[in-house]
Design a protein around this motif. Structure first.
Motif, PDB file in Angstrom:
ATOM      1  N   ALA A  21       2.130  11.920 -17.126  1.00 44.79           N
ATOM      2  CA  ALA A  21       3.205  12.331 -18.033  1.00 44.79           C
ATOM      3  C   ALA A  21       4.512  12.646 -17.330  1.00 44.79           C
ATOM      4  N   THR A  22       4.453  13.068 -16.055  1.00 45.08           N
ATOM      5  CA  THR A  22       5.666  13.619 -15.444  1.00 45.08           C
ATOM      6  C   THR A  22       6.060  13.019 -14.095  1.00 45.08           C
ATOM      7  N   SER A  23       5.139  12.423 -13.353  1.00 43.51           N
ATOM      8  CA  SER A  23       5.471  11.923 -12.005  1.00 43.51           C
ATOM      9  C   SER A  23       6.440  10.753 -12.075  1.00 43.51           C
ATOM     10  N   GLY A  24       7.231  10.575 -10.998  1.00 49.02           N
ATOM     11  CA  GLY A  24       8.169   9.459 -10.923  1.00 49.02           C
ATOM     12  C   GLY A  24       7.444   8.132 -11.044  1.00 49.02           C
ATOM     13  N   ILE A  25       7.971   7.244 -11.887  1.00 51.84           N
ATOM     14  CA  ILE A  25       7.267   5.999 -12.198  1.00 51.84           C
ATOM     15  C   ILE A  25       7.081   5.077 -10.990  1.00 51.84           C
ATOM     16  N   PRO A  26       8.109   4.827 -10.149  1.00 55.21           N
ATOM     17  CA  PRO A  26       7.888   3.894  -9.025  1.00 55.21           C
ATOM     18  C   PRO A  26       6.723   4.311  -8.134  1.00 55.21           C
ATOM     19  N   ARG A  27       6.670   5.612  -7.785  1.00 59.79           N
ATOM     20  CA  ARG A  27       5.570   6.089  -6.940  1.00 59.79           C
ATOM     21  C   ARG A  27       4.262   6.151  -7.717  1.00 59.79           C
ATOM     22  N   LEU A  28       4.348   6.470  -9.012  1.00 58.60           N
ATOM     23  CA  LEU A  28       3.135   6.595  -9.824  1.00 58.60           C
ATOM     24  C   LEU A  28       2.435   5.241  -9.957  1.00 58.60           C
ATOM     25  N   VAL A  29       3.222   4.182 -10.166  1.00 58.85           N
ATOM     26  CA  VAL A  29       2.633   2.841 -10.249  1.00 58.85           C
ATOM     27  C   VAL A  29       1.939   2.493  -8.940  1.00 58.85           C
ATOM     28  N   LEU A  30       2.570   2.834  -7.818  1.00 58.24           N
ATOM     29  CA  LEU A  30       1.959   2.575  -6.512  1.00 58.24           C
ATOM     30  C   LEU A  30       0.721   3.447  -6.310  1.00 58.24           C
ATOM     31  N   TYR A  31       0.800   4.709  -6.746  1.00 54.80           N
ATOM     32  CA  TYR A  31      -0.342   5.627  -6.597  1.00 54.80           C
ATOM     33  C   TYR A  31      -1.572   5.079  -7.301  1.00 54.80           C
ATOM     34  N   TYR A  32      -1.365   4.536  -8.501  1.00 53.80           N
ATOM     35  CA  TYR A  32      -2.485   3.980  -9.257  1.00 53.80           C
ATOM     36  C   TYR A  32      -2.866   2.579  -8.777  1.00 53.80           C
ATOM     37  N   SER A  33      -1.879   1.819  -8.293  1.00 53.80           N
ATOM     38  CA  SER A  33      -2.125   0.418  -7.968  1.00 53.80           C
ATOM     39  C   SER A  33      -2.734   0.206  -6.587  1.00 53.80           C
ATOM     40  N   ILE A  34      -2.244   0.950  -5.582  1.00 52.84           N
ATOM     41  CA  ILE A  34      -2.664   0.666  -4.205  1.00 52.84           C
ATOM     42  C   ILE A  34      -4.174   0.792  -4.014  1.00 52.84           C
ATOM     43  N   PRO A  35      -4.818   1.883  -4.465  1.00 56.65           N
ATOM     44  CA  PRO A  35      -6.277   1.918  -4.323  1.00 56.65           C
ATOM     45  C   PRO A  35      -6.963   0.765  -5.050  1.00 56.65           C
ATOM     46  N   THR A  36      -6.432   0.418  -6.233  1.00 58.21           N
ATOM     47  CA  THR A  36      -7.020  -0.682  -7.001  1.00 58.21           C
ATOM     48  C   THR A  36      -6.819  -2.010  -6.285  1.00 58.21           C
ATOM     49  N   ILE A  37      -5.618  -2.211  -5.721  1.00 57.20           N
ATOM     50  CA  ILE A  37      -5.333  -3.444  -4.977  1.00 57.20           C
ATOM     51  C   ILE A  37      -6.281  -3.574  -3.791  1.00 57.20           C
ATOM     52  N   ILE A  38      -6.444  -2.488  -3.056  1.00 57.18           N
ATOM     53  CA  ILE A  38      -7.335  -2.526  -1.891  1.00 57.18           C
ATOM     54  C   ILE A  38      -8.754  -2.876  -2.326  1.00 57.18           C
ATOM     55  N   GLY A  39      -9.211  -2.197  -3.384  1.00 57.24           N
ATOM     56  CA  GLY A  39     -10.557  -2.465  -3.883  1.00 57.24           C
ATOM     57  C   GLY A  39     -10.723  -3.900  -4.342  1.00 57.24           C
ATOM     58  N   MET A  40      -9.717  -4.422  -5.071  1.00 57.44           N
ATOM     59  CA  MET A  40      -9.828  -5.776  -5.604  1.00 57.44           C
ATOM     60  C   MET A  40      -9.681  -6.824  -4.506  1.00 57.44           C
ATOM     61  N   LEU A  41      -8.849  -6.554  -3.505  1.00 57.30           N
ATOM     62  CA  LEU A  41      -8.716  -7.483  -2.391  1.00 57.30           C
ATOM     63  C   LEU A  41     -10.029  -7.594  -1.620  1.00 57.30           C
ATOM     64  N   VAL A  42     -10.638  -6.449  -1.366  1.00 53.96           N
ATOM     65  CA  VAL A  42     -11.922  -6.479  -0.662  1.00 53.96           C
ATOM     66  C   VAL A  42     -12.974  -7.136  -1.552  1.00 53.96           C
ATOM     67  N   ASN A  43     -12.870  -6.875  -2.864  1.00 53.13           N
ATOM     68  CA  ASN A  43     -13.774  -7.507  -3.821  1.00 53.13           C
ATOM     69  C   ASN A  43     -13.628  -9.029  -3.769  1.00 53.13           C
ATOM     70  N   ALA A  44     -12.369  -9.492  -3.753  1.00 53.28           N
ATOM     71  CA  ALA A  44     -12.115 -10.932  -3.642  1.00 53.28           C
ATOM     72  C   ALA A  44     -12.569 -11.452  -2.286  1.00 53.28           C
ATOM     73  N   LEU A  45     -12.392 -10.620  -1.256  1.00 53.59           N
ATOM     74  CA  LEU A  45     -12.769 -11.034   0.092  1.00 53.59           C
ATOM     75  C   LEU A  45     -14.260 -11.303   0.189  1.00 53.59           C
ATOM     76  N   TYR A  46     -15.070 -10.500  -0.533  1.00 47.89           N
ATOM     77  CA  TYR A  46     -16.501 -10.737  -0.393  1.00 47.89           C
ATOM     78  C   TYR A  46     -16.921 -12.033  -1.077  1.00 47.89           C
ATOM     79  N   VAL A  47     -16.171 -12.462  -2.121  1.00 51.77           N
ATOM     80  CA  VAL A  47     -16.427 -13.782  -2.705  1.00 51.77           C
ATOM     81  C   VAL A  47     -16.074 -14.863  -1.689  1.00 51.77           C
ATOM     82  N   VAL A  48     -14.940 -14.653  -1.020  1.00 56.09           N
ATOM     83  CA  VAL A  48     -14.503 -15.607   0.002  1.00 56.09           C
ATOM     84  C   VAL A  48     -15.503 -15.648   1.154  1.00 56.09           C
ATOM     85  N   VAL A  49     -15.974 -14.468   1.571  1.00 57.55           N
ATOM     86  CA  VAL A  49     -16.950 -14.394   2.671  1.00 57.55           C
ATOM     87  C   VAL A  49     -18.239 -15.103   2.282  1.00 57.55           C
ATOM     88  N   ASP A  50     -18.704 -14.874   1.051  1.00 59.73           N
ATOM     89  CA  ASP A  50     -19.888 -15.576   0.548  1.00 59.73           C
ATOM     90  C   ASP A  50     -19.731 -17.083   0.699  1.00 59.73           C
TER      91      ASP A  50
END
Length: 479
Positions: A21-50
């Motif tokens: 509700a109150t945090s600055g949007i540019p940082r908030l989007v990164l706060y929510y996105s970066i962990p998800t990006i890392i998780g999804m990249l590693v998720n994609a990586l394991y398909v690639v590794v397979d």
């Protein structure tokens, strides 16, 4: 109208809700996105590794890789149902929490768990019964069918762990805990990266080992997801699972489907497109190169590599979704528009990097998966053409996610169907007739360009509606 910016309301919010509700949007989007990006990249990586290790199986690597490519659209259809429940649940929870209705959010999560226990059982029974004719229909040859059958049978038999690890994880992100969401993805992905070479090569199980290692990894991820709901390992969840809320409600289930139908169609149509593309590749590949399986194998590698570059965009979309949904539900229109703006800018940055890497190093990327010169030559040309419009893909996906996040299901579904159903499928039929085999590669760039023009006009129209709503809120007409 009260909004979460009112001091009285702020005090009633949980720490996670206060951030939304109150945090600055540019940082908030990164706060929510970066962990998800890392998780999804590693998720994609394991398909690639397979697929990397499958390509290294002595003597049969190319056929096994092609078999995986033919099995993928069938398994992705099952994944579409997991998206239907997972994304639909997450978006509904965000909207309910924005409206400060936690009880409604808990009814949603209870019904979601019932769906996640029911869907995989039904899909497994139907899928296993029709599996062989389905694989033959999508183009499996005598050489590739055994590999496709082995892999798909194992994955279908255990698809319930995919639902529990994937669809039940998305609501955690919607509750304001993106790090816990990403940790579940990371745990499953890292487990699979470790287990894949053990089962595929060291134990000599080949393609069966790839499926077994994936299911074990997803089981580990599912246990971590449910630890969040039923223990205090990472703090008490905002929304909890209660037995009384597991009584199926048609109204709640339809609300989940209404929002989740857009990503469902996107994934489902993606599978249909892969099937259509594979059929075109088999037909025109045999004419152009004398070996259809090499063309399908090259396309499989291209899709795997594109996944690595597009996963950050999916991560940004998933990171922005609870921010957009919560603030839209709370009536904070300016924050809604800011969240969309920054998610689009961040996506563009990732897509530009991916575009440059693909155009400069496509040959090197192909050679990571296969030592077959013919397959690599076909794939090098195809990758550069298919991913030429990668920067456009990001904006189109951002816009579909935006409409999904604010509960505009019909528009979100239309945008999902637009590129993949209304444009791309016809392109796979029409362009090869005009340009031969290269027409298959040109189908995606042509569809992306047309989709961008239509998508841009729709977001401009929606912004006008949002501006009117903002004026109504500012003048106190809406209460």
């Amino acid at each position: 109208m009260e909004t979460p910016n009112d001091d009285k309301i702020i005090k009633e919010l949980t720490p996670q809700e206060k951030k939304l509700a109150t945090s600055g949007i540019p940082r908030l989007v990164l706060y929510y996105s970066i962990p998800t990006i890392i998780g999804m990249l590693v998720n994609a990586l394991y398909v690639v590794v397979d697929r990397f290790f499958i390509g290294q199986i002595p003597g049969v690597g190319t056929d096994a890789l092609t078999g995986i490519g033919l099995a993928a659209p069938i398994l992705n259809i099952i994944g579409a149902f997991a998206l239907l429940v997972g994304i639909g649940t997450a978006a509904n929870i965000s909207l309910h929490l924005g409206n400060r209705n936690r009880e409604a959010a808990e009814r949603v999560i209870g019904n979601a768990l019932v769906l996640n226990l029911t869907f995989p059982v039904i899909l497994s029974i139907i899928g296993l019964f029709f599996l062989e004719p389905l694989l033959i229909a999508v183009g499996a040859s005598e050489a590739t069918l055994p590999f496709a059958l082995t892999y798909t049978r194992i994955m279908m038999a255990g698809c319930i762990v995919m639902f529990l690890s994937f669809a039940m994880n998305h609501p955690i992100r919607a509750m304001g805990n993106p790090r816990r969401f990403a940790s579940a993805q990371l745990l499953g992905a890292i487990s699979n990266i470790i287990l894949s070479p053990i089962f595929i090569l060291w134990l000599g199980l080949g393609i069966a080992g790839a499926a077994i290692s994936t299911l074990i990894a997803q089981s580990i991820s599912a246990m971590w997801v449910f630890a969040y709901y039923f223990t205090n390992v990472s703090g008490r969840p905002v929304v909890t699972i209660k037995l009384k809320n597991m009584k199926p409600s048609l109204k709640i289930i339809l609300s989940i489907f209404a929002i989740g139908i857009s990503p469902f169609f996107m994934q489902f149509l993606g599978s249909v497109i892969t099937i259509v593309a594979n059929r075109s590749l088999l037909y025109y590949g045999a004419i152009a190169f004398g070996d259809a399986d090499h063309a399908v194998g090259a396309f499989t590698v291209i899709l795997s590599i594109s996944m690595l570059f597009l996963m950050p965009v999916f991560g940004i979309n998933q990171g922005a979704q609870p921010i957009i949904g919560f603030n839209y539900g709370a009536g904070n229109i300016s924050r809604v528009k800011q969240a969309f703006k920054y998610s689009a800018l961040y996506s563009l940055a990732f897509c530009l990097v991916g575009f440059i890497v693909v155009q400069l190093f496509s040959a090197q990327l192909m050679s990571l998966f296969s030592n077959d010169p013919a397959l690599n030559e076909i794939g090098t040309v195809g990758m550069r053409i298919i991913l030429f419009t990668m920067p456009l893909m990001g904006f189109q996906m951002n816009t579909a996610n935006f409409f999904q996040s604010i509960g505009r299901a019909k528009i979100s579904v239309f945008l999902s169907v637009l590129r993949q159903g209304l444009l791309l499928i016809p392109a796979y039929f029409i362009l090869p007739r005009i340009f031969g085999f290269d027409g298959i590669w040109f189908a995606m760039p042509v569809s992306d360009t047309i989709a961008l023009l239509i998508t841009g006009s729709m977001i401009i129209r929606e912004y006008k509606i949002l501006n009117k709503r903002q004026k109504s809120l500012d003048t106190g007409i809406e209460s």
